[in-house]
Design an enzyme around this catalytic site. Sequence first.
Site, PDB file in Angstrom:
ATOM      1  N   GLU A   1      -3.925   8.781 -10.959  1.00 25.96           N
ATOM      2  CA  GLU A   1      -4.429   7.590 -10.248  1.00 25.96           C
ATOM      3  C   GLU A   1      -3.382   6.483 -10.285  1.00 25.96           C
ATOM      4  O   GLU A   1      -2.750   6.262 -11.332  1.00 25.96           O
ATOM      5  CB  GLU A   1      -5.728   7.129 -10.929  1.00 25.96           C
ATOM      6  CG  GLU A   1      -6.785   6.681  -9.987  1.00 25.96           C
ATOM      7  CD  GLU A   1      -7.290   7.772  -9.052  1.00 25.96           C
ATOM      8  OE1 GLU A   1      -6.743   7.871  -7.929  1.00 25.96           O
ATOM      9  OE2 GLU A   1      -8.217   8.502  -9.418  1.00 25.96           O
TER      10      GLU A   1
ATOM     11  N   ASP B   1      -4.662   9.655  -0.059  1.00 24.66           N
ATOM     12  CA  ASP B   1      -5.948   9.861   0.618  1.00 24.66           C
ATOM     13  C   ASP B   1      -5.762  10.589   1.952  1.00 24.66           C
ATOM     14  O   ASP B   1      -6.494  11.531   2.271  1.00 24.66           O
ATOM     15  CB  ASP B   1      -6.645   8.519   0.870  1.00 24.66           C
ATOM     16  CG  ASP B   1      -6.800   7.706  -0.404  1.00 24.66           C
ATOM     17  OD1 ASP B   1      -6.655   8.283  -1.499  1.00 24.66           O
ATOM     18  OD2 ASP B   1      -7.052   6.494  -0.297  1.00 24.66           O
TER      19      ASP B   1
ATOM     20  N   GLY C   1     -15.208   4.843  -2.642  1.00 25.81           N
ATOM     21  CA  GLY C   1     -13.936   5.360  -3.163  1.00 25.81           C
ATOM     22  C   GLY C   1     -13.689   6.808  -2.779  1.00 25.81           C
ATOM     23  O   GLY C   1     -12.926   7.502  -3.438  1.00 25.81           O
ATOM     24  N   LEU C   2     -14.336   7.282  -1.716  1.00 21.07           N
ATOM     25  CA  LEU C   2     -14.132   8.669  -1.286  1.00 21.07           C
ATOM     26  C   LEU C   2     -13.273   8.751  -0.029  1.00 21.07           C
ATOM     27  O   LEU C   2     -13.201   9.774   0.632  1.00 21.07           O
ATOM     28  CB  LEU C   2     -15.484   9.365  -1.063  1.00 21.07           C
ATOM     29  CG  LEU C   2     -16.410   9.356  -2.274  1.00 21.07           C
ATOM     30  CD1 LEU C   2     -17.705  10.096  -1.968  1.00 21.07           C
ATOM     31  CD2 LEU C   2     -15.727   9.993  -3.479  1.00 21.07           C
TER      32      LEU C   2
ATOM     33  N   GLU D   1      -3.472   2.283   8.039  1.00 17.80           N
ATOM     34  CA  GLU D   1      -4.186   1.578   6.967  1.00 17.80           C
ATOM     35  C   GLU D   1      -3.406   0.320   6.552  1.00 17.80           C
ATOM     36  O   GLU D   1      -3.979  -0.753   6.371  1.00 17.80           O
ATOM     37  CB  GLU D   1      -4.338   2.529   5.773  1.00 17.80           C
ATOM     38  CG  GLU D   1      -5.146   1.988   4.624  1.00 17.80           C
ATOM     39  CD  GLU D   1      -6.642   2.202   4.781  1.00 17.80           C
ATOM     40  OE1 GLU D   1      -7.053   3.167   5.450  1.00 17.80           O
ATOM     41  OE2 GLU D   1      -7.395   1.386   4.224  1.00 17.80           O
TER      42      GLU D   1
ATOM     43  N   TYR E   1      -5.193  -4.435  -6.040  1.00 16.76           N
ATOM     44  CA  TYR E   1      -4.389  -3.246  -5.725  1.00 16.76           C
ATOM     45  C   TYR E   1      -2.960  -3.667  -5.401  1.00 16.76           C
ATOM     46  O   TYR E   1      -1.993  -3.128  -5.946  1.00 16.76           O
ATOM     47  CB  TYR E   1      -5.018  -2.514  -4.536  1.00 16.76           C
ATOM     48  CG  TYR E   1      -4.388  -1.181  -4.220  1.00 16.76           C
ATOM     49  CD1 TYR E   1      -4.841  -0.014  -4.814  1.00 16.76           C
ATOM     50  CD2 TYR E   1      -3.331  -1.084  -3.315  1.00 16.76           C
ATOM     51  CE1 TYR E   1      -4.266   1.207  -4.525  1.00 16.76           C
ATOM     52  CE2 TYR E   1      -2.746   0.137  -3.021  1.00 16.76           C
ATOM     53  CZ  TYR E   1      -3.216   1.278  -3.619  1.00 16.76           C
ATOM     54  OH  TYR E   1      -2.644   2.499  -3.323  1.00 16.76           O
TER      55      TYR E   1
END
Length: 382
Positions: A31, A168, A120-121, A156, A218
Site C-alpha cells: 500500500e 488501481d 476504496g474498491l 484520474e 494522499y
Amino acid sequence: MIDDIKAKFEALYQQKPQLFRSPGRVNLIGEHTDYNNGFVLPAAINKEMYFALAPNGTGTFRAYAYDLNESAEFALDSISPSDISWANYLLGVVAQLQKAGYTVPGFDVVFGGNVPIGAGLSSSAAVECGLAFGLNHLFGFNLKKFTMVKMAQKAEHEYAGVMCGIMDQFASMFGKQNHVVKLDCRSLDYEYYDFDMADYRIVLCDTQVKHALASSEYNTRRQECEAGVAILQQHYPEVQSLRDATIPMLAQHRQEFDPVVYRRCTYVVSENNRVEEACRNLQKNDMHAFGEKMYASHEGLQHQYEVSCPELDFLVNQTRESDAVLGARMMGGGFGGCTINIVKVDAIDAFKQQMEQAYQQQFGVQLRTYIASIVDGSSLVS
Ligand code: GLA
C-alpha cells in the site's frame, strides 16, 4: 444488472449496443508503494462496472449514469472538466485519447454497476478502464492494455484531481480469475500468483467512513516521500525513488530527516520488502506467513504512514485473536473504506456476524461486508 443497462441503452438511444465490463480491485499487500515505484499485489474482484456503448454518428457523446439516473451530453471538439463529477471520469478518458492523437467519433454510453462508491474498491478506475477498453474496441484504436491503463490513470490526475499511482487502473485492466498479480511499478513487469480460493475467502469490511481529508493527505504523503528521496539523493545519487532505498541507508542518515518524513520512508521501504516476502509465501502456499505480512502492513500504515483511522484499526484488532482469520489490514488510500481479511471458508458466516455485532456496538453503525471473488480484468461481454 448488465441486462438492465442494455435495456436502458436501447430505450434511450434506439439501437443495439456493445457491452463491456471492468472490475474494481482489492490489494492484498503493498500500500502506498505504487507511486514510490515499488511493488503492489492487487486482484480484480466481482464488483464491476458495466458499459453499453455504440457510435451515434454525431459530434457529441451522450452519457447516462444508470446508478444515479442522470444524463449529460458533451461536444467532442471541446472536451474539458465538468461540474458533473461522475462525467469527469468519462471526459478524462476521452481527453487522453484525443491528446494521444486519436479522433473519437460521437458515441452513446450507459454505464453502472455494483462497485460501492467511496469504499476504496476503485470504482473510478473501473469506470475509466471500462470506457477506455470499450472505446478502443468500438473504434479500433488498437491500443495496448498498458497504454489504456496509463490513460486511465492520467484521467484520474487531470479530471478527478487525485495524483494516484498506477495500481488501481492496472488491476482493473490486467486482473486474472483466481490470481493476484504482483506489479513492479518501476519496470511494469508483472507476475500472476495462484490464490487459494478453495480454503479461504477475501472478505471486505466496509467502515462506511469516507474521510474528507483523504485526497489532500494522499498528496501530502507523496510530497513527504519525495522529500525523503531528495535527502537520500545527496548521498546516493542512484536513488531515484524510495524503491531504490534500503533500511540501512535511511538509518545511516536519520539525523538529516524530519522525523515524520523518516517514518514515512521507513514504512515504504519495509512495505516493499513485505510484498516480496509475501509473494514467496504464496509460492510456498504458506498462507499463515502471508497473513502475518498483512498485519505487519497494517501496523506500518497505522503508526508510520499514519493513513488509518479508528474504525479501520478497530476492525483489524477484532480479528487478531481469531483462528479463522489469517491476515487483516486496511486497504487502499486510507482514512476510511474497507479492511481486507483472509478468512477460512468454513468460518465466513461466524466471522461476518461477529464483526457486524462488534462494529455496531462500538460505533453504532451497521457494518457492510463483501465476499470478493477474483475475476478477469476489463473485457468485452457481447
Ligand atoms: C489509492 C491510489 C493507488 C494507491 C493506493 C494506496 O487507491 O489510487 O494508486 O496509491 O491508494 O496504495
